[in-house]
Design an enzyme around this catalytic site. Structure first.
Site, PDB file in Angstrom:
ATOM      1  N   GLN A  96       1.203 -11.342   9.902  1.00 34.13           N
ATOM      2  CA  GLN A  96       1.985 -10.081   9.371  1.00 34.13           C
ATOM      3  C   GLN A  96       1.314  -9.005   9.762  1.00 34.13           C
ATOM      4  OE1 GLN A  96       0.829  -8.365   5.669  1.00 34.13           O
ATOM      5  NE2 GLN A  96       2.326  -9.559   4.566  1.00 34.13           N
ATOM      6  N   GLN A 116       0.924  -1.209   0.003  1.00 34.57           N
ATOM      7  CA  GLN A 116      -0.025  -0.104   0.237  1.00 34.57           C
ATOM      8  C   GLN A 116       0.826   1.263   0.004  1.00 34.57           C
ATOM      9  OE1 GLN A 116      -3.285  -0.377   2.722  1.00 34.57           O
ATOM     10  NE2 GLN A 116      -4.117   1.587   2.672  1.00 34.57           N
ATOM     11  N   HIS A 160       1.012  -2.983  11.308  1.00 33.43           N
ATOM     12  CA  HIS A 160       2.052  -3.819  11.291  1.00 33.43           C
ATOM     13  C   HIS A 160       2.349  -3.700  12.996  1.00 33.43           C
ATOM     14  CE1 HIS A 160       2.561  -5.573   7.776  1.00 33.43           C
ATOM     15  NE2 HIS A 160       2.381  -4.320   7.302  1.00 33.43           N
ATOM     16  N   SER A 215       4.360  -6.381   2.505  1.00 37.61           N
ATOM     17  CA  SER A 215       3.113  -6.359   3.214  1.00 37.61           C
ATOM     18  C   SER A 215       1.877  -6.933   2.263  1.00 37.61           C
ATOM     19  CB  SER A 215       2.594  -4.755   3.714  1.00 37.61           C
ATOM     20  OG  SER A 215       1.887  -4.583   4.426  1.00 37.61           O
ATOM     21  N   LEU A 216       1.030  -5.935   1.792  1.00 41.09           N
ATOM     22  CA  LEU A 216      -0.142  -6.252   0.959  1.00 41.09           C
ATOM     23  C   LEU A 216       0.711  -7.070  -0.096  1.00 41.09           C
ATOM     24  CD1 LEU A 216      -1.385  -5.247  -2.194  1.00 41.09           C
ATOM     25  CD2 LEU A 216      -2.802  -6.430  -0.349  1.00 41.09           C
TER      26      LEU A 216
END
Length: 312
Positions: A250, A10, A201, A91-92
């Site tokens: 995560q 993101q 996170h 991440s994503l």
């Protein structure tokens, strides 16, 4: 030639994303159509013609980035697939990597990341937080700085180990503010708050993690066809069970991107990183982590045409 597929997270979304791919390649257009069908929403219209503000919403940005990454990969796959040795995502982007590796079907992944984005939005509303980027070499470990800031002001943890000299911290606003002060005292060149909607996170995302883990538990996952390096361990994932667990973990764990990139470069000397998605964020981070690494962009029609001309 060995290739590592990498997918951004993101923040990389931008107006017009994937529009030129869909116009140039029927297979990319089909991916964007399938994204709309999976969500029951006109996601492609938002990608192609929506405003930056519309794309910034967490529950929109995440499926949009997954769709763009897979649209680019679908065009490249017939030529590049024999050369791909592993995948990873920031991440994503880790979800996108698992689609490319065959762990998740595209439609299932679209629904999962929509759920992920909505859960993160709701968690941020229920327990507001902040994030900040710490730039420069520190005289103290960031973990120690966050521990002191937590004790003195409020919960804060390292969230993204993006590259040497760039770490993001996340948590309660007061804790993040104190961590920024302590980082400057420890030699940071800059410590700046990020324009985000929550403390991603970090432990503040625990409700979102619970919601995502429930969705992952109901989803169908297969063993990946190639190793996918996990954010929270920086180690290759080769089973569906590990993928399911680590994709959930995560949300409250740190993104160990520097370690991930270095591990891939060590496991596959001379590997070429191919960044599938809008923007060039990972390009810079990879070069800082592994100076001299070869990184190819795969976000626009021109990018894809350049790559296809390089690989027979």
């Amino acid at each position: 030639m060995d290739i590592a597929l990498v997918f951004p997270g993101q923040g990389s979304q931008k107006p017009g994303m994937a529009q030129d791919l869909a116009a140039a390649w029927p297979e990319a257009a089909r991916v964007m159509h399938d994204a709309d069908a999976a969500l029951g929403l006109p996601l492609s219209a938002t990608c192609f013609g929506g405003s930056a503000e519309a794309l910034t919403a967490t529950e929109v940005a995440q499926p949009a980035l997954l769709a763009h990454g897979i649209a680019a990969w679908t065009v490249l796959a017939p030529r590049l697939a024999p050369h791909v040795r592993c995948a990873a995502g920031h991440s994503l982007g880790e979800f996108t990597a698992h689609v490319a590796a065959g762990t998740l079907d595209f439609a299932d992944a679209m629904r999962l990341v929509r759920t992920r984005g909505e859960a993160m939005r709701d968690a941020a509303t229920g327990r507001p937080g902040a994030m900040a980027a710490i730039l420069g070499d520190l005289q103290r470990p960031i973990d120690a700085i966050c521990a002191d800031a937590t004790r003195e002001a409020g919960l804060v943890v390292p969230a993204n180990y993006n590259s040497p000299g760039q770490v993001v911290v996340s948590g309660e606003a007061a804790g993040v503010e104190r961590a920024m002060q302590l980082a400057k005292e420890a030699g940071a060149k800059r410590a700046m708050p990020l324009k985000v909607s929550g403390a991603f996170h970090s432990p503040l995302m625990a409700p979102a993690r619970d919601a995502l883990e429930a969705a992952l538990g109901a989803a169908s996952l297969r063993d990946p066809a190639l190793p996918v390096y996990a954010n929270v361990t920086a180690a290759p994932v080769t089973t569906a069970a590990d993928a399911r667990a680590l994709l959930g973990e995560q949300l409250t764990g740190a993104v160990r991107w520097t370690e991930t990139v270095r591990r891939i470069a060590a496991d596959f000397p001379g590997i070429v990183f191919v960044e599938c998605g809008p923007g060039h964020v990972l390009y810079g981070l990879i070069h800082k982590a592994v100076p001299g690494a070869e990184v190819w962009h795969a976000g626009t029609t021109a990018d894809l045409e350049t790559i296809l001309s390089k690989v027979a």
